[in-house]
Motif scaffolding. Structure first.
Motif, PDB file in Angstrom:
ATOM      1  N   GLU A 105       5.080  -0.706   8.116  1.00 44.08           N
ATOM      2  CA  GLU A 105       5.143   0.333   7.079  1.00 44.08           C
ATOM      3  C   GLU A 105       5.037   1.710   7.724  1.00 44.08           C
ATOM      4  O   GLU A 105       4.922   2.713   7.015  1.00 44.08           O
ATOM      5  N   GLY A 106       5.033   1.752   9.056  1.00 45.47           N
ATOM      6  CA  GLY A 106       4.929   3.014   9.785  1.00 45.47           C
ATOM      7  C   GLY A 106       4.312   2.763  11.145  1.00 45.47           C
ATOM      8  O   GLY A 106       3.107   2.555  11.253  1.00 45.47           O
ATOM      9  N   ALA A 107       5.137   2.748  12.178  1.00 40.15           N
ATOM     10  CA  ALA A 107       4.673   2.457  13.540  1.00 40.15           C
ATOM     11  C   ALA A 107       3.631   3.477  13.988  1.00 40.15           C
ATOM     12  O   ALA A 107       3.574   4.594  13.463  1.00 40.15           O
ATOM     13  N   PRO A 108       2.795   3.107  14.967  1.00 38.06           N
ATOM     14  CA  PRO A 108       1.775   4.027  15.457  1.00 38.06           C
ATOM     15  C   PRO A 108       2.390   5.334  15.949  1.00 38.06           C
ATOM     16  O   PRO A 108       3.438   5.342  16.586  1.00 38.06           O
ATOM     17  N   GLY A 109       1.729   6.416  15.635  1.00 38.60           N
ATOM     18  CA  GLY A 109       2.183   7.714  16.100  1.00 38.60           C
ATOM     19  C   GLY A 109       1.413   8.830  15.435  1.00 38.60           C
ATOM     20  O   GLY A 109       0.612   8.614  14.525  1.00 38.60           O
ATOM     21  N   LEU A 110       1.668  10.035  15.917  1.00 43.75           N
ATOM     22  CA  LEU A 110       1.050  11.221  15.336  1.00 43.75           C
ATOM     23  C   LEU A 110       1.610  11.466  13.942  1.00 43.75           C
ATOM     24  O   LEU A 110       2.791  11.230  13.679  1.00 43.75           O
ATOM     25  N   ARG A 111       0.785  11.933  13.056  1.00 45.15           N
ATOM     26  CA  ARG A 111       1.171  12.278  11.690  1.00 45.15           C
ATOM     27  C   ARG A 111       0.789  13.743  11.455  1.00 45.15           C
ATOM     28  O   ARG A 111      -0.226  14.038  10.804  1.00 45.15           O
ATOM     29  N   PRO A 112       1.561  14.672  12.025  1.00 47.59           N
ATOM     30  CA  PRO A 112       1.180  16.093  11.929  1.00 47.59           C
ATOM     31  C   PRO A 112       1.102  16.607  10.497  1.00 47.59           C
ATOM     32  O   PRO A 112       0.383  17.567  10.224  1.00 47.59           O
ATOM     33  N   HIS A 113       1.795  15.974   9.556  1.00 48.78           N
ATOM     34  CA  HIS A 113       1.721  16.408   8.157  1.00 48.78           C
ATOM     35  C   HIS A 113       0.342  16.131   7.549  1.00 48.78           C
ATOM     36  O   HIS A 113       0.017  16.651   6.498  1.00 48.78           O
ATOM     37  N   TYR A 114      -0.475  15.283   8.211  1.00 47.82           N
ATOM     38  CA  TYR A 114      -1.851  15.048   7.755  1.00 47.82           C
ATOM     39  C   TYR A 114      -2.838  15.957   8.474  1.00 47.82           C
ATOM     40  O   TYR A 114      -3.989  16.029   8.091  1.00 47.82           O
ATOM     41  N   GLY A 115      -2.407  16.566   9.565  1.00 47.70           N
ATOM     42  CA  GLY A 115      -3.280  17.437  10.342  1.00 47.70           C
ATOM     43  C   GLY A 115      -3.038  17.237  11.825  1.00 47.70           C
ATOM     44  O   GLY A 115      -2.563  16.179  12.255  1.00 47.70           O
ATOM     45  N   GLU A 116      -3.371  18.262  12.584  1.00 44.70           N
ATOM     46  CA  GLU A 116      -3.167  18.199  14.032  1.00 44.70           C
ATOM     47  C   GLU A 116      -4.021  17.089  14.652  1.00 44.70           C
ATOM     48  O   GLU A 116      -5.212  16.971  14.361  1.00 44.70           O
ATOM     49  N   GLY A 117      -3.382  16.239  15.463  1.00 43.76           N
ATOM     50  CA  GLY A 117      -4.092  15.171  16.156  1.00 43.76           C
ATOM     51  C   GLY A 117      -4.290  13.894  15.363  1.00 43.76           C
ATOM     52  O   GLY A 117      -4.908  12.941  15.836  1.00 43.76           O
ATOM     53  N   TRP A 118      -3.782  13.837  14.132  1.00 41.46           N
ATOM     54  CA  TRP A 118      -3.934  12.647  13.271  1.00 41.46           C
ATOM     55  C   TRP A 118      -2.995  11.556  13.771  1.00 41.46           C
ATOM     56  O   TRP A 118      -1.783  11.740  13.789  1.00 41.46           O
ATOM     57  N   TYR A 119      -3.538  10.396  14.165  1.00 40.51           N
ATOM     58  CA  TYR A 119      -2.766   9.291  14.731  1.00 40.51           C
ATOM     59  C   TYR A 119      -2.986   8.066  13.856  1.00 40.51           C
ATOM     60  O   TYR A 119      -4.139   7.709  13.570  1.00 40.51           O
ATOM     61  N   ALA A 120      -1.915   7.416  13.410  1.00 40.41           N
ATOM     62  CA  ALA A 120      -2.064   6.318  12.461  1.00 40.41           C
ATOM     63  C   ALA A 120      -0.923   5.314  12.570  1.00 40.41           C
ATOM     64  O   ALA A 120       0.135   5.603  13.126  1.00 40.41           O
ATOM     65  N   ALA A 121      -1.167   4.136  12.015  1.00 42.09           N
ATOM     66  CA  ALA A 121      -0.154   3.089  11.854  1.00 42.09           C
ATOM     67  C   ALA A 121      -0.371   2.450  10.492  1.00 42.09           C
ATOM     68  O   ALA A 121      -1.506   2.380  10.000  1.00 42.09           O
ATOM     69  N   TYR A 122       0.724   1.978   9.899  1.00 43.80           N
ATOM     70  CA  TYR A 122       0.673   1.372   8.566  1.00 43.80           C
ATOM     71  C   TYR A 122       1.394   0.032   8.603  1.00 43.80           C
ATOM     72  O   TYR A 122       2.496  -0.079   9.133  1.00 43.80           O
ATOM     73  N   VAL A 123       0.768  -0.991   8.003  1.00 44.66           N
ATOM     74  CA  VAL A 123       1.342  -2.338   7.977  1.00 44.66           C
ATOM     75  C   VAL A 123       1.081  -2.961   6.611  1.00 44.66           C
ATOM     76  O   VAL A 123       0.275  -2.465   5.827  1.00 44.66           O
ATOM     77  N   ARG A 124       1.778  -4.054   6.358  1.00 46.12           N
ATOM     78  CA  ARG A 124       1.460  -4.917   5.217  1.00 46.12           C
ATOM     79  C   ARG A 124       1.084  -6.275   5.763  1.00 46.12           C
ATOM     80  O   ARG A 124       1.700  -6.775   6.706  1.00 46.12           O
ATOM     81  N   ASP A 125       0.047  -6.873   5.179  1.00 47.73           N
ATOM     82  CA  ASP A 125      -0.334  -8.221   5.580  1.00 47.73           C
ATOM     83  C   ASP A 125       0.671  -9.209   4.989  1.00 47.73           C
ATOM     84  O   ASP A 125       1.556  -8.816   4.209  1.00 47.73           O
ATOM     85  N   PRO A 126       0.592 -10.500   5.344  1.00 43.28           N
ATOM     86  CA  PRO A 126       1.573 -11.463   4.829  1.00 43.28           C
ATOM     87  C   PRO A 126       1.604 -11.575   3.296  1.00 43.28           C
ATOM     88  O   PRO A 126       2.602 -12.001   2.729  1.00 43.28           O
ATOM     89  N   GLN A 127       0.535 -11.174   2.629  1.00 43.85           N
ATOM     90  CA  GLN A 127       0.489 -11.220   1.169  1.00 43.85           C
ATOM     91  C   GLN A 127       1.095  -9.964   0.546  1.00 43.85           C
ATOM     92  O   GLN A 127       1.351  -9.915  -0.636  1.00 43.85           O
ATOM     93  N   GLY A 128       1.298  -8.917   1.364  1.00 46.24           N
ATOM     94  CA  GLY A 128       1.870  -7.672   0.870  1.00 46.24           C
ATOM     95  C   GLY A 128       0.875  -6.539   0.715  1.00 46.24           C
ATOM     96  O   GLY A 128       1.242  -5.440   0.305  1.00 46.24           O
ATOM     97  N   ASN A 129      -0.401  -6.790   1.033  1.00 44.24           N
ATOM     98  CA  ASN A 129      -1.408  -5.734   0.957  1.00 44.24           C
ATOM     99  C   ASN A 129      -1.146  -4.694   2.040  1.00 44.24           C
ATOM    100  O   ASN A 129      -0.888  -5.041   3.189  1.00 44.24           O
ATOM    101  N   LYS A 130      -1.227  -3.422   1.675  1.00 49.93           N
ATOM    102  CA  LYS A 130      -0.976  -2.347   2.632  1.00 49.93           C
ATOM    103  C   LYS A 130      -2.269  -1.954   3.337  1.00 49.93           C
ATOM    104  O   LYS A 130      -3.310  -1.762   2.697  1.00 49.93           O
ATOM    105  N   LEU A 131      -2.183  -1.862   4.665  1.00 53.11           N
ATOM    106  CA  LEU A 131      -3.317  -1.500   5.507  1.00 53.11           C
ATOM    107  C   LEU A 131      -2.935  -0.311   6.374  1.00 53.11           C
ATOM    108  O   LEU A 131      -1.792  -0.199   6.813  1.00 53.11           O
ATOM    109  N   ALA A 132      -3.905   0.545   6.637  1.00 53.17           N
ATOM    110  CA  ALA A 132      -3.722   1.652   7.565  1.00 53.17           C
ATOM    111  C   ALA A 132      -4.779   1.543   8.648  1.00 53.17           C
ATOM    112  O   ALA A 132      -5.898   1.099   8.392  1.00 53.17           O
ATOM    113  N   CYS A 133      -4.422   1.949   9.838  1.00 55.32           N
ATOM    114  CA  CYS A 133      -5.377   2.083  10.919  1.00 55.32           C
ATOM    115  C   CYS A 133      -5.216   3.504  11.429  1.00 55.32           C
ATOM    116  O   CYS A 133      -4.113   3.918  11.799  1.00 55.32           O
TER     117      CYS A 133
END
Length: 139
Positions: A105-133
């Motif tokens: 749902e979004g490979a790891p990388g910087l997300r400057p639109h959330y703020g300088e230095g913000w690094y995140a990844a987004y996935v869905r589990d096999p059931q479809g639940n969305k998770l962020a790290c």
């Protein structure tokens, strides 16, 4: 029983995510949550609870079949976010999710639109639940 409030930053008690295929969900969450230092702490009657061994703040993640017996389904607009201590942990979380049946749902990388230095990844589990790290900016 204490009436004192939880420690600062620890208002969340637990999160429960529905899963119809419990063994598949366990395999996914064993791998993904393991990257964050979380492990299975509790198992009973189709429920599996994850947390940090030795911590007593009660914060945990549970997977289970829905109590009402209806099929599990992901909530529209619901996302569970996990904090990571480093960008490398975000990368490991994402890699574990992809290797264990997760969807991108979004490979790891910087997300400057959330703020300088913000690094995140987004996935869905096999059931479809969305998770962020997320590794928020230091400071």
């Amino acid at each position: 029983m204490s009436n004192s409030p939880p420690p600062a930053g620890q208002a969340l008690g637990y999160v429960t995510l529905g899963a119809d295929d419990h063994p598949a969900a366990q395999a996914f969450y064993d791998a993904v949550l393991g990257t964050l230092g979380l492990s299975r702490l509790h198992e009973f009657e189709g429920w599996t609870g994850y947390g940090r061994a030795g911590e007593t703040d009660g914060q945990s993640i549970w997977i289970c079949k829905p109590f009402d017996g209806a099929p599990a389904r992901a909530g529209n607009g619901v996302m569970v976010g996990f904090n990571a201590p480093t960008p490398e942990v975000v990368d490991a979380f994402y890699a574990a999710a992809m290797a264990h049946g997760g969807a991108d749902e979004g490979a790891p990388g910087l997300r400057p639109h959330y703020g300088e230095g913000w690094y995140a990844a987004y996935v869905r589990d096999p059931q479809g639940n969305k998770l962020a790290c997320v590794r928020p900016p230091p400071g």
